[in-house]
Design an enzyme around this catalytic site. Structure first.
Site, PDB file in Angstrom:
ATOM      1  N   HIS A  18     -26.308  17.906  33.098  1.00 46.54           N
ATOM      2  CA  HIS A  18     -27.577  18.436  33.619  1.00 46.54           C
ATOM      3  C   HIS A  18     -27.556  19.952  33.730  1.00 46.54           C
ATOM      4  O   HIS A  18     -28.602  20.581  33.879  1.00 46.54           O
ATOM      5  CB  HIS A  18     -27.954  17.782  34.953  1.00 46.54           C
ATOM      6  CG  HIS A  18     -27.193  18.262  36.136  1.00 46.54           C
ATOM      7  ND1 HIS A  18     -26.155  17.543  36.703  1.00 46.54           N
ATOM      8  CD2 HIS A  18     -27.332  19.380  36.883  1.00 46.54           C
ATOM      9  CE1 HIS A  18     -25.699  18.215  37.745  1.00 46.54           C
ATOM     10  NE2 HIS A  18     -26.395  19.319  37.875  1.00 46.54           N
TER      11      HIS A  18
ATOM     12  N   ASP B 199     -23.272  11.904  33.124  1.00 46.57           N
ATOM     13  CA  ASP B 199     -23.580  13.333  33.341  1.00 46.57           C
ATOM     14  C   ASP B 199     -22.359  14.181  32.999  1.00 46.57           C
ATOM     15  O   ASP B 199     -21.654  14.685  33.865  1.00 46.57           O
ATOM     16  CB  ASP B 199     -23.983  13.525  34.818  1.00 46.57           C
ATOM     17  CG  ASP B 199     -24.579  14.890  35.081  1.00 46.57           C
ATOM     18  OD1 ASP B 199     -24.880  15.618  34.120  1.00 46.57           O
ATOM     19  OD2 ASP B 199     -24.750  15.229  36.280  1.00 46.57           O
TER      20      ASP B 199
ATOM     21  N   SER C 215     -22.525  22.125  40.877  1.00 47.98           N
ATOM     22  CA  SER C 215     -22.587  21.098  39.844  1.00 47.98           C
ATOM     23  C   SER C 215     -21.672  21.463  38.687  1.00 47.98           C
ATOM     24  O   SER C 215     -21.543  22.635  38.324  1.00 47.98           O
ATOM     25  CB  SER C 215     -24.008  20.977  39.298  1.00 47.98           C
ATOM     26  OG  SER C 215     -24.821  20.258  40.175  1.00 47.98           O
TER      27      SER C 215
END
Length: 254
Positions: free
Chosen positions: A66, A112, A205
């Site tokens: 992402h 992801d 992230s």
């Protein structure tokens, strides 16, 4: 603020507002000893930090899928502790190619995972080293004490950290995590959960979950409204579930 910087900010805004659920610095953490985590990578767009990442070979950086988020071109910064210190021997390398897991789903954040192939090999030294990843599939035992690190926000909606921050976390039992997130959001075969006094926040992230000397997870998502939420634990992509795909791209696994 100059017109150029205003234009740059305006160009960044559409990209920087992607879902908070997806973009889970470290809250309630401590500053890491400079260069004690030489595998840490700042993934950047136009020299702005957007995500963490980590070096898994001298040519590849692992991060979350992402983090790509339609950015036309990313660069990585290696060997950093303080991102703003120009005196540091930071190494900036362009990304040659992007290898998003073919099963990545932007809505569910399943799979992801993203491998960034660098334009050239990283020159390894005391400040730049790769970290091992698992060699076989398997779960980390619930209750294991591991650690996370990054340059993300220091609290929900707070400011990002200029230095690498770190904190210890504990691996959560899969059934407990599934009961909190539901089976729809959490896949025990592909993900793992952690919890603790501190944890990841926006800007972390793509950073690694480290157990022992091995990167076992990639920071994926958490509570959309609260960093380090006691109700919705942070979820990490489980690296060991993807070894065949990783090996197909980078060859042997370190």
């Amino acid at each position: 603020m100059t017109i150029i910087s205003l234009l740059l900010l305006a160009s960044l805004l559409p990209h920087l507002t992607f879902t908070a659920r997806a973009n889970v610095g470290i809250v309630n953490g401590r500053e890491a000893k400079p260069h004690s985590r030489p595998y840490m990578v700042s993934v950047q767009f136009k020299e702005h930090h957007i995500c963490g990442g980590f070096l898994v070979s001298d040519r590849f950086v692992m991060t979350a899928a992402h983090c790509r988020n339609n950015f036309p071109a990313l660069t990585v910064v290696l060997g950093a502790h303080e991102l703003q210190r120009k005196s540091e021997n930071l190494v900036r390398i362009k990304v040659e190619s992007y290898h998003q897991h073919p099963g990545y789903d932007a809505e569910s954040l399943n799979n992801d995972l993203l491998l960034l192939k660098l334009e050239k090999n990283a020159q390894l030294n005391d400040n730049i080293k790769w970290i091992s990843i698992p060699t076989e599939e398997g779960d980390i035992e619930a209750g294991s004490v591991c650690s996370v690190a990054g340059w993300g926000r220091l609290k929900t909606n707070g400011t990002a950290s200029d230095c690498v921050m770190e904190t210890n976390v504990m691996v959560m039992n899969n059934e407990k995590c599934e009961s909190k997130w539901t089976k729809t959001a959490f896949s025990a075969s592909l993900m793992m959960c952690v919890y603790g006094d501190g944890g990841s926040c926006e800007g972390d992230s793509g950073g690694p979950l480290i157990c022992g000397d091995t990167a076992v997870g990639v920071s994926s998502f958490g509570d959309p409204d609260l960093c380090n939420s006691p109700e919705l634990p942070e979820v990490y992509t489980k690296i060991s579930a993807y070894l065949q795909w990783i090996k197909s791209l980078i060859g042997k696994v370190n």
